[in-house]
Design a protein around this motif. Structure first.
Motif: not given
Length: 176
Positions: A147-149, A106-112, A122-125
């Motif tokens: 999940t990232r959290a 699960t990355p800090m920044f995701a591309i779906i 997208f920033d998911i951090s």
């Protein structure tokens, strides 16, 4: 042999990566030596060689997913397949949110992946889903952020690891 879903191809994936603007692409399905069933001897793998490679590969993968400059594209419904918020069976052990490896991936920044022209980073951090991407429900995006959290709540991470599906028990340790 590469385990790619029937409804796609490496060429399709290459085109999507180019459309997103990827300069370099690393596909873990192509790069990590997997344990394969031996059928006619063509797929014979050296278990010792695989273990040695993984000693380097697993930490490398972790550093890639934690790199804020990396553009990580995740296919939640299978490599190269169109994105769907929920699978036909959310309890399926192969669903992305049910697998132990996805905690590491699960990355800090995701591309779906699979959103076609709507794919962007997208920033998911930040741990909260303030605005879900077009074509993605707020519920799904919130699950991704949560999940990232877990990276920052060791007790919750340990509890979650024990409930996720894995091929080998050592996968849980490698994930941690």
């Amino acid at each position: 042999p590469v385990p790619i879903p029937r409804n796609t191809s490496l060429e399709h994936i290459r085109v999507e990566m180019l459309n997103i603007g990827a300069e370099y692409v690393w596909l873990d399905v192509l790069c990590l030596r997997q344990k394969l069933e031996e059928s006619d001897g063509r797929f014979e793998r050296s278990e010792e060689k695989r273990k040695e490679e993984w000693k380097l590969d697993i930490p490398t993968i972790g550093s890639i997913f934690d790199n804020p400059d990396a553009y990580i594209i995740t296919y939640f419904n299978g490599l190269g397949l169109p994105f769907r918020d929920m699978p036909a069976d959310p309890a399926d052990r192969f669903y992305w949110f049910n697998r132990v490896w996805t905690l590491q991936e699960t990355p800090m920044f995701a591309i779906i992946g699979g959103l076609g022209g709507m794919s962007r980073r997208f920033d998911i951090s930040g741990f909260t889903a303030t605005l879900a991407p077009p074509g993605v429900s707020a519920e799904f995006f919130s699950m991704l952020c949560m999940t990232r959290a877990m990276f920052y709540d060791f007790n919750k991470l340990l509890r979650t690891i024990t409930t996720r599906a894995h091929a080998n028990a050592v996968d849980q340790v490698a994930c941690l």
